[in-house]
Design an enzyme around this catalytic site. Structure first.
Site, short mmCIF file in Angstrom:
data_model
loop_
_atom_site.label_atom_id
_atom_site.label_comp_id
_atom_site.label_asym_id
_atom_site.label_seq_id
_atom_site.Cartn_x
_atom_site.Cartn_y
_atom_site.Cartn_z
N THR A 30 55.30 -23.62 58.42
CA THR A 30 56.03 -24.88 58.50
C THR A 30 56.33 -25.12 59.98
O THR A 30 57.13 -24.40 60.58
CB THR A 30 57.34 -24.84 57.69
OG1 THR A 30 57.02 -24.69 56.31
CG2 THR A 30 58.13 -26.14 57.88
N LYS B 208 65.88 -24.54 60.35
CA LYS B 208 64.63 -24.79 61.09
C LYS B 208 63.96 -26.07 60.57
O LYS B 208 63.55 -26.93 61.36
CB LYS B 208 63.69 -23.60 60.93
CG LYS B 208 62.27 -23.86 61.43
CD LYS B 208 61.29 -22.82 60.92
CE LYS B 208 59.85 -23.24 61.15
NZ LYS B 208 58.88 -22.28 60.58
N LYS C 20 56.30 -31.72 53.91
CA LYS C 20 57.20 -30.57 53.80
C LYS C 20 58.56 -30.86 54.41
O LYS C 20 59.60 -30.56 53.79
CB LYS C 20 56.55 -29.36 54.50
CG LYS C 20 57.46 -28.13 54.63
CD LYS C 20 57.84 -27.54 53.29
CE LYS C 20 58.80 -26.36 53.42
NZ LYS C 20 58.18 -25.15 53.97
#
Length: 297
Positions: free
Chosen positions: A94, A244, A169
């Site tokens: 990611t 994050k 995502k």
């Protein structure tokens, strides 16, 4: 069956690599952690001495790395120079959209196949082979990658061109963070009003307040026995990882000129929880911060 280089054997990558082995593939595993490589070997993979060594002779390369800078460095320094022409690359990290597009574009220009394929589902899904993959890349590259991804997941969805997987995502996880905070706040208020938490769950899980954060990942102990809330908020999906992703979402929003006020508030709350020691707890553990019990046990 194919020879697959798997680079990055953390909490997620370990289970993913093991499922590729179970599917009959020859997996060459590399990680900076010797212990992680040893675990992969116990699960049926073979050990590689470096990322370049893993890639040499591989039909496909799967990477699961912490951030965009790591993905850029590994591909540019070790993967591209060591891979045979036409090798398929699947980056399941990611990372920021710009890095995904940069690496994917460079791969295609060099004659390789590339998809960005970040995952949703957490450690349990990685181990169980039930991840959801959001995939960016050309139709042809997606078709080449799909059988490998299906060996590691229950849903493989083509989101669009290179970078679209990363975009999906970060948007998904921003929404997850927002709904988790809202679910925690609702349980906290219900408790203050004297409403039994199980009764509130029974109602809201079947009413308009229903969400995945409520019914599948309930943040309070009791209603859903398999959630981290019933295991002292052991991850799961750690707060540090959620933070994050929220930072990636806010960076993308700023770059695209999108207004995401709730996403910004979610980032601020998770940053607070992280700073107060919640970094390695499951992200649903923010419930304890909201009710004022964090750090008092």
């Amino acid at each position: 069956m194919a020879t697959i280089a798997f680079i990055g054997l953390g909490n997620m990558g370990s289970g993913m690599a093991a499922n590729l082995v179970k599917a009959g593939h020859d997996v060459k595993a590399f990680d900076l952690s010797d212990a992680a490589v040893a675990q992969a070997v116990e699960q049926g993979a073979s050990a590689a001495g470096s990322a370049a060594d893993a890639v040499s002779g591989a039909d496909a390369v799967v990477t699961m790395l912490p951030a965009g800078k790591h993905v850029r460095a590994v591909y540019e320094d070790q993967v591209f120079p060591s891979a045979a022409p036409g090798t398929l690359f699947l980056d399941c990290s990611t990372i920021d959209v710009d890095s995904a597009r940069h690496v994917g574009g460079a791969a295609v220009d060099k004659g390789f196949k590339f998809v960005d394929a970040p995952v949703s589902g957490g450690v349990a899904a990685a181990t169980g082979g039930t991840l959801t993959f959001m995939v960016g890349g050309s139709a042809g590259d997606f078709a080449a990658a799909e059988p490998f991804l299906q060996a590691m997941g229950k849903a493989v969805i083509h989101a669009g061109d290179t970078g679209a997987g990363q975009a999906a995502k970060i948007c998904n996880n921003m929404l997850l963070a927002i709904t988790m905070i809202g679910t925690c706040e609702a349980f906290a208020l219900a408790d203050k009003l004297g409403l039994d938490q199980q009764k509130f769950f029974d109602i809201s899980s079947k009413a308009s307040g229903q969400s995945w954060s409520m019914t599948s990942y309930c943040p309070v102990p009791g209603p859903v026995p398999t959630t981290p809330a019933n295991n002292d908020y052991q991850p799961g999906f750690a707060t540090a990882m959620m933070l994050k992703d929220l930072r990636l979402a806010q960076d993308a929003a700023q770059s695209a000129g999108a207004s995401t006020p709730l996403g910004a508030q979610a980032e601020a709350l998770y940053a607070m929880f992280d700073n107060l020691g919640g970094r390695d707890k499951d992200f649903s553990g923010i419930y304890e911060l909201l009710i004022g019990s964090w750090g008092k046990n």
